[in-house]
Design an enzyme around this catalytic site. Structure first.
Site, PDB file in Angstrom:
ATOM      1  N   TYR A  59       9.027   3.475 -67.234  1.00 43.57           N
ATOM      2  CA  TYR A  59       7.875   4.345 -67.087  1.00 43.57           C
ATOM      3  C   TYR A  59       8.307   5.714 -66.556  1.00 43.57           C
ATOM      4  CZ  TYR A  59       5.381  -0.135 -67.350  1.00 43.57           C
ATOM      5  OH  TYR A  59       4.911  -1.374 -67.730  1.00 43.57           O
ATOM      6  N   HIS A 148      11.445  -7.139 -69.157  1.00 48.71           N
ATOM      7  CA  HIS A 148      10.643  -6.130 -69.836  1.00 48.71           C
ATOM      8  C   HIS A 148      10.910  -6.091 -71.341  1.00 48.71           C
ATOM      9  CE1 HIS A 148       9.033  -1.682 -69.599  1.00 48.71           C
ATOM     10  NE2 HIS A 148       8.228  -2.504 -70.258  1.00 48.71           N
TER      11      HIS A 148
END
Length: 334
Positions: A59, A148
């Site tokens: 992110y 992830h």
């Protein structure tokens, strides 16, 4: 619904607020965010009673973690739950990763550091990722760690990343482990072949699409695996169903925009914003423990909390079902 309600996170022993805060937007996804804006947004989340915070190295190529950590600095550590992810290292001088860029050739995240994503689902990669995340977050421990998006690296994740996380959990270094993805098939593989505590499912159980009801959510209920839902607005489509909006992080196709507009029209007839129905819908399923919301400004965060709490008449859900826009099997908010 009450966004501040404290809910148990499956069998983890952790409790979180029904609405959590994800650090995607403050990392600059689609639009550059200043440090001051990010700080105000995290402060607004805290002031609104949110006590579950999620980040990832991906992110904002580190900005999400850095800014979330700065916003949480000085907060009582035992009063909130913090998660991040492994599988993606950030390296200066590495070749640009195509997955960091949109179809227009521009970066997904704006104003990011000069680093590139390097996929690494090995044991060494996981240990390095956790150490680097702790440094960016300014923390000495993590509560939850997800693998992830191992879409193209499932064997590596099953052989390297996940066993490493299980070992860290068994040692008490982290409290809970799981995987975070935008699809259910691979998560079902994790559920059957490993021992996850929870999953983060982004965008695949929403007011727009409910295929997760087929096998994924029943499997999680059967195995006692908690589900955290992200992407309740389907990357923006259910927030603003107009041309130019996003679905699954890419420009939304016209048929899905049309479907979102049908949802919006029915919501409007009942005096309910589409966003309110969208953010509340996933939380009604018994397998879903919490919903994550990403906001880039304090006002957006405050609005999301109000939308999560807004009363919705039962007639709205009934009309959505009658119109064939909502799966008959889907639990609806009380």
């Amino acid at each position: 619904m009450d966004h501040r309600a404290i809910v148990k996170l499956g069998r983890t022993g952790l409790s979180v607020t029904a609405l959590g805060f994800g650090a995607t937007a403050i990392g600059g996804m689609y639009e550059e965010v200043t440090g001051a804006q990010a700080s105000e947004t995290v402060a607004a989340a805290w002031d609104q009673g949110i006590r579950y915070f999620d980040a990832a190295p991906q992110y904002g190529l580190g900005l999400g973690e850095t800014r979330l950590g700065a916003g949480l600095a000085g907060r009582p550590r035992d009063e909130y739950v913090l998660s991040t992810k492994v599988g993606r290292l950030l390296r200066a001088g590495a070749p640009p990763n195509p997955d960091d860029f949109g179809p227009d050739g521009l970066p997904f995240d704006k104003g990011t550091p000069d680093v590139a994503t390097v996929y690494d689902y090995s044991r060494d990669g996981v240990l390095a990722s956790i150490e680097e995340s702790l440094a960016r977050l300014g923390q000495d421990r993590l509560d939850i760690v997800y693998v992830h998006d191992p879409d193209n690296y499932l064997p590596e994740a099953l052989a390297g990343a996940f066993p490493t996380l299980l070992e860290l959990r068994d040692q008490g270094v982290i409290r809970a482990v799981g995987a975070g993805m935008n699809q259910t098939a691979a998560l079902e593989t994790f559920a059957r072949e490993t021992d996850p505590d929870l999953f983060l499912l982004a965008g695949r159980y929403t007011l727009l699409e409910q295929d997760a009801l087929d096998t994924f959510l029943p499997l999680c209920e059967q195995r006692g695996i908690a589900v955290v839902v992200g992407g309740a607005y389907n990357s923006g489509l259910l927030a603003d169903p107009n041309p130019g909006t996003h679905y699954n992080y890419l420009p939304a196709p016209p048929p899905l925009i049309d479907r979102a507009r049908q949802l919006q029209a029915i919501c409007a007839r009942h005096g309910v914003p589409l966003k309110a129905a969208a953010i509340q819908f996933p939380a009604a399923h018994p397998a879903v423990a919490a919903v994550l919301t990403g906001s880039r400004r304090a006002a957006e965060l405050t609005e999301n909390c109000a939308l999560f709490d807004q009363p919705i008449p039962a007639g709205l859900w009934a009309e959505l079902r009658a119109a064939g826009l909502l799966d008959e099997r889907a639990p609806i908010p009380a």
